[in-house]
Write an enzyme that holds these catalytic residues in place. Sequence first.
Site, short mmCIF file in Angstrom:
data_model
loop_
_atom_site.label_atom_id
_atom_site.label_comp_id
_atom_site.label_asym_id
_atom_site.label_seq_id
_atom_site.Cartn_x
_atom_site.Cartn_y
_atom_site.Cartn_z
N SER A 183 0.80 -1.23 0.00
CA SER A 183 0.00 0.00 0.00
C SER A 183 0.82 1.27 0.00
CB SER A 183 -0.93 -0.01 1.21
OG SER A 183 -0.18 -0.06 2.39
N HIS A 211 -5.79 -4.20 -1.15
CA HIS A 211 -5.70 -3.12 -2.13
C HIS A 211 -5.83 -3.65 -3.56
CE1 HIS A 211 -4.72 0.48 0.26
NE2 HIS A 211 -4.15 -0.38 1.10
N LYS A 242 -12.20 -0.86 1.45
CA LYS A 242 -11.44 -0.08 0.46
C LYS A 242 -12.30 0.07 -0.80
CE LYS A 242 -7.23 -0.65 2.85
NZ LYS A 242 -6.41 -1.68 3.46
C1 LIG Z 1 -6.26 -1.93 4.93
C2 LIG Z 1 -5.62 -3.21 5.05
C3 LIG Z 1 -6.05 -4.15 5.98
C4 LIG Z 1 -7.09 -3.83 7.01
O1 LIG Z 1 -8.36 -3.82 6.47
P1 LIG Z 1 -9.57 -3.27 7.39
O2 LIG Z 1 -10.77 -3.92 6.80
O3 LIG Z 1 -9.57 -1.79 7.26
O4 LIG Z 1 -9.30 -3.73 8.78
C5 LIG Z 1 -5.45 -5.39 6.00
N1 LIG Z 1 -4.46 -5.69 5.13
C6 LIG Z 1 -4.01 -4.81 4.22
C7 LIG Z 1 -2.93 -5.22 3.28
C8 LIG Z 1 -4.57 -3.54 4.15
O5 LIG Z 1 -4.12 -2.68 3.26
#
Ligand SMILES: *Cc1c(COP(=O)(O)O)cnc(C)c1O
Length: 395
Positions: A183, A211, A242
């Site tokens: 990310s 992502h 996301k």
């Molecule tokens: C954002 C993210 C998470 C967490 O996801 P949430 O649903 O917001 O808890 C987990 N792993 C990765 C790689 C992320 O980018």
Amino acid sequence: MTSPTDFLDEELAALREQGLYNTIRHLEGPQGASLSIGGRSVLNFCSNNYLGLANDPRMVAAATAALERYGVGPGAVRTIAGTMTIHDELEQRLAAFKGVEAAISLQSGFTANLGTIAALVGEGDAVVSDELNHASIVDGVRLTKASRSIYRHADVDDLARALGEARDAGARRVLVITDGVFSMDGDLAPLDRIVETAEAHGAMTMVDDAHGEGVLGRGGRGIVDHFGLHGRVDVEVGTMSKAFGAVGGYVAGSARLIEWLSQRARPFLFSSAVTPPDVAACIAAVGILEQSTDLVDRLWANAARFKEAMRGAGFDLGHSETPITPVMLGDVALARELSRRLFDEEGVFAQAIGFPTVPRGKARIRVMVSAAHSPTDLDRAAEAFARVGASLGVV
Ligand SMILES: *Cc1c(COP(=O)(O)O)cnc(C)c1O
């Protein structure tokens, strides 16, 4: 008078001194291409709302209808209170969308990682993890008694070394874990070669597609689809927060994996499910993606347009392969100053990111492009970057 919590003042002061203190902006309305902050409208380049679904009227309508039918709360954990049919429906829709046998819904991507790793490996086993994996994977690994080794970022030869060492040490089960899209840089895990390497060592593969889903693959089906690896990745973890625009996490894979997690994943057993309106919004998001690739196509077109304008202006965008656009600046004070001036002078909200989220000397502004942006929004932002960047001597 001293208090046993006095250390908190010292620790907070230390964070401020080291420039590690997070200041949070307060949004007075929904997520979208622009945001209302302090009574002012600013262009938003900070959210993971890749497809603009967070405030999509179809999502809002689905959530409202579910609110009326199921109420606001799930009552208790699903294994005790019973599961609402709307959660079952989401799991079936996600499994079909991802092209797997089954899926299980959890509270967040974070808890999905926490629950899954410890359910799959324990004492006598080994986890092999990319050095840049997400914090929730790092914490998930901490919750298992399996031995752990870290391989160099996206380095398949180093992965093979770590797998060989795990075998030599007599590990029973071995789990390879990687983020799909990283990310902070927007680069992809070489998942095809990772899977081959894991297969050669008889190890399981787990990918965190947070992502990637709604972004990569056919119609946003994620990184496994992008690489054509259906049936060869044992565990896919995902988030609904996301591209899907709502909240919640899930794991997708074989029917037996999902059955096992429903018996053994601790966040499933000891924490209540996401609420009915959240679930309905998630189902609506899956439906929107199944119906049309328009939003995903627009996301990529927007990312290409913005990157071209930024490269044209002379910015270094690192090695991003996705709509995540890191504007590499190096010095954290410079990144902060550019971000602050973009916000104050240009009405462009784009967050500076420094150590410890990224290595020292690799500070950047991370620009999150969305399908919600209009071409004018993107051009305006690139022009603002060029203006402020030039006055700071960056370009
Ligand atoms: C954002 C993210 C998470 C967490 O996801 P949430 O649903 O917001 O808890 C987990 N792993 C990765 C790689 C992320 O980018």
